[in-house]
Every structure is written in structure tokens, then in C-alpha cells.
Design a protein around this motif. Structure first.
Motif, PDB file in Angstrom:
ATOM      1  N   SER A 177       0.831  -1.207   0.000  1.00 41.31           N
ATOM      2  CA  SER A 177       0.000   0.000   0.000  1.00 41.31           C
ATOM      3  C   SER A 177       0.860   1.250   0.000  1.00 41.31           C
ATOM      4  N   LEU A 178       1.951   1.212   0.762  1.00 41.82           N
ATOM      5  CA  LEU A 178       2.863   2.354   0.793  1.00 41.82           C
ATOM      6  C   LEU A 178       3.461   2.592  -0.581  1.00 41.82           C
ATOM      7  N   TYR A 179       3.894   1.523  -1.234  1.00 39.46           N
ATOM      8  CA  TYR A 179       4.510   1.660  -2.554  1.00 39.46           C
ATOM      9  C   TYR A 179       3.519   2.220  -3.571  1.00 39.46           C
ATOM     10  N   TYR A 231       0.877   3.963  -3.012  1.00 45.28           N
ATOM     11  CA  TYR A 231       0.513   5.360  -2.732  1.00 45.28           C
ATOM     12  C   TYR A 231       1.617   6.310  -3.172  1.00 45.28           C
ATOM     13  N   ILE A 242      -3.492   5.054   0.946  1.00 44.55           N
ATOM     14  CA  ILE A 242      -3.084   5.626   2.231  1.00 44.55           C
ATOM     15  C   ILE A 242      -4.127   5.301   3.296  1.00 44.55           C
ATOM     16  N   LEU A 272      -3.253   1.872   4.349  1.00 41.16           N
ATOM     17  CA  LEU A 272      -2.024   1.968   5.137  1.00 41.16           C
ATOM     18  C   LEU A 272      -2.320   2.390   6.564  1.00 41.16           C
TER      19      LEU A 272
END
Length: 345
Positions: A12-14, A16, A60, A63
Motif C-alpha cells: 500500500s505504501l509503494y 501510494y 493511504i 495503510l
């Protein structure tokens, strides 16, 4: 199930950073364009972002929910010690969304359009800067974790952790990265004959990202940053950055030639390597305070909660990812599917 949760957290971080970053970067590209090019970029942005700009922010949300449920200690430090920049980010996302909608759908064309344009461009720059500053605050070593907060001033407890030179540099680096991602994306989305606008901006943005990254690294090293020192000592992080540096050559070549598919693949790989290098040297000790490092895995949720969350993420991923793929494909944003039809890709 813990590994499943961690995978979705990192995934999810990647996404976003890549999708949301390109979203923010579109406003930055428009901001730093000539008046004539701003009109072209504004039209292109609406056509490209209009169908998907809300979907870019789902990552995000995922996340934050994962941090909140699975890693409460980490989440608590994040939202308490860095609540000021997080509030600014929330306001930035809100104002940016309002401006994006009203500058296209406002029934009356008057001076309010100028206000919406300014809101969109400025919030597109401010929001990623503060997102970067939040991460900079987590690794700057300025967070003070004590039981009696009353012994600290408001500045020491809630301002200094994120409002320092290192965090600001990280914020500027992330904003430059967003502009880079958006410029590369817009190469393949521009109208025929307008590609050179974004090829030039992608080249400039690549140089700015490199320069800002170098300045941030040198400043951290000169000030004995725990994060930078740990980075230098980790061979995997060094290898990741060396590969990233080598990939700049084919990246520049594909940008110069306007290869929309290859340039996007290289841009996404660059982001992956940057994130990999940033996290691999300290993971899971991502938060660095003034006295010690805090592990993401400290006092995590009970196994029963992790198991339910992991199953929910698997089911949710099976629903969301195909839907997102179909959305992007429907609006012809997945250019790799057209590679066989156009040799210039």
C-alpha cells in the motif's frame, strides 16, 4: 498472517507513493510551467486524473487502517507526535480535491477559477512536502518519548520532531519525486506534438530528485544522523542505491525518446529501489527517537486480530486490485497492454 499484513502494508505504501505521488506531481508540474503550458497541462491532467484521482488515495487509507489495527504503538507515536503535519496533509488533500472538482465543474466562469487553480497547485506542492516531512520526522531522531510530556515545551514535543532541516529536506525530496513520476506519466498521456513539454520536465525532475537526495544524504551524514549512518553500513541498501543509480542511464534514454511504457517501468523501479534502500537498513526499527529506535513490531495486536486482518486484506485485495486494474484499463492508463500495437512504446 503477520507476513500477509506486512506485505499489504508495504504494498500500500509503494502504490501510494507511485500513484498518489504522480497525482500530487501533476499539480507541481502545472505550478512550475509557463502560462501557455499550464493551460495544456491543466487540460491533460483533467483527462488523465479525472477518472482515477480518488482511487489513488485508497492506498493511504489502507495503510493507516493497517497501522491502527495491527501496530497500535507505532500508530500512536505517529498520530500524537506528528499530529500537526498530519493535520496539514489532511487539509491539503481536502482543499486539493475541492479545487480539482470546482475548477472544472463550476457553472460560472469568473475570478473564482483563478482561486481554484491556485488552491490546486499550491496544495499539490504543500501536501507531498509535509508527507515527506512526516517520514523525515519519524527518522530524524528528534522525537522525544517520555511519560510526562509536561516537562517539554510544545515546540520540543510537537514541532521540532518534524520542523527541522533534515525533515524539510526529506519533504522537498519527496515533492521532487512526485513531480518526476507525474512528468514521466504525462509523456504518454499528452496530445500528439506536446510530448516534448513533459520529456523536458521529466529530465529536469530526475536531476532535481538526484540533487535533493544527495543534499539530504550529505546533510544527514554531516550531522551524524542515525538513519543515514545505518544506511551507509547496510550492504543491501548500498546495492539498491547503486542499481538505482545505474538505472538512471536507461531511464534518461527512454525519457528522451518518449518511450511511454519503458519510462514508466523504469520510474516505478526507481521508486521501488529508493523505498527498499530507505527501509531495508532499519526495518522494523523505522521510528528513530532521540534515545532509541522503536520497532514496528513492538507490542503488535494479538494474533487473533492479526489473523482476522490478514484474511480481510486478502479478500479485499482480491476485490480491489482487479477493480482498479479494470478502471485503469478502461480509461487507457495501462499503456503496456498496447505495446504490441505501437513499436514506439
Amino acid at each position: 498472517m503477520l507476513y500477509v499484513v506486512l506485505f499489504f502494508l508495504i504494498f500500500s505504501l509503494y502504490l501510494y507513493v507511485v500513484l498518489g505521488g504522480a497525482d500530487y506531481g501533476a499539480g507541481i508540474v502545472e505550478l512550475f510551467s509557463s502560462e501557455e503550458n499550464q493551460k495544456i497541462t491543466k487540460k491533460t491532467i483533467y483527462r488523465v486524473m479525472g477518472p482515477v484521482w480518488e482511487a489513488n488515495h485508497i492506498w493511504i487509507i489502507i495503510l493507516i487502517v493497517i497501522l491502527w489495527i495491527a501496530f497500535p504503538v507505532y500508530y500512536n507515536i505517529l498520530v500524537v507526535n506528528l499530529h500537526i503535519p498530519l493535520t496539514i496533509i489532511l487539509l491539503g488533500v481536502t482543499l486539493r480535491g475541492v479545487a480539482f472538482v470546482f475548477r472544472h465543474y463550476d457553472a460560472v466562469i469568473d475570478n473564482s477559477q483563478k482561486l481554484y487553480d491556485a488552491m490546486f497547485k499550491i496544495s499539490s506542492l504543500i501536501t507531498p512536502i509535509f508527507l515527506g516531512m512526516v517520514f523525515g520526522g519519524l527518522i530524524s531522531g528528534e522525537i522525544k518519548l517520555i511519560e510526562d510530556v509536561s516537562t517539554l515545551t510544545f515546540y520540543e514535543a510537537f514541532v521540532r520532531p518534524w520542523c527541522n532541516v533534515f525533515s524539510i529536506l526529506v519533504g522537498l525530496f519527496f515533492a521532487a519525486l512526485c513531480a518526476f513520476l507525474s512528468s514521466v506519466l504525462l509523456i504518454g498521456e499528452s496530445e500528439p506534438g506536446k510530448e516534448n513539454i513533459y520529456i523536458r520536465k521529466a529530465t529536469i525532475a530526475t536531476l532535481v530528485v538526484f540533487i535533493m537526495g544527495l543534499i539530504t544524504f550529505v546533510y544527514g551524514y554531516a550531522n551524524a544522523s542515525t538513519f543515514v549512518n545505518g544506511f551507509i553500513k547496510d550492504p543491501y541498501a548500498i546495492v539498491a542505491m547503486l542499481i538505482s543509480g545505474l538505472l538512471l542511464i536507461p531511464l534518461w534514454i527512454t525519457i528522451k525518446k518518449g518511450r511511454r511504457v519503458l519510462s514508466r517501468l523504469f520510474a516505478g523501479l526507481q521508486v521501488f529501489l529508493i523505498l527498499l534502500a530507505a527501509f531495508i537498513s532499519h526495518f522494523p526499527n523505522i521510528i528513530i527517537t532521540d534515545t532509541h529506535s522503536v520497532s514496528l513490531l513492538d507490542d503488535i495486536a494479538p494474533d487473533s486480530v492479526i489473523n482476522v486482518l490478514g484474511v480481510s486484506l486478502i479478500i479485499g485485495g482480491a476485490v480491489i486490485l482487479p477493480g482498479l486494474f479494470h478502471l485503469l484499463k478502461s480509461f487507457k492508463m495501462i499503456k503496456i497492454l498496447e505495446q504490441n500495437k505501437n513499436p514506439s512504446l
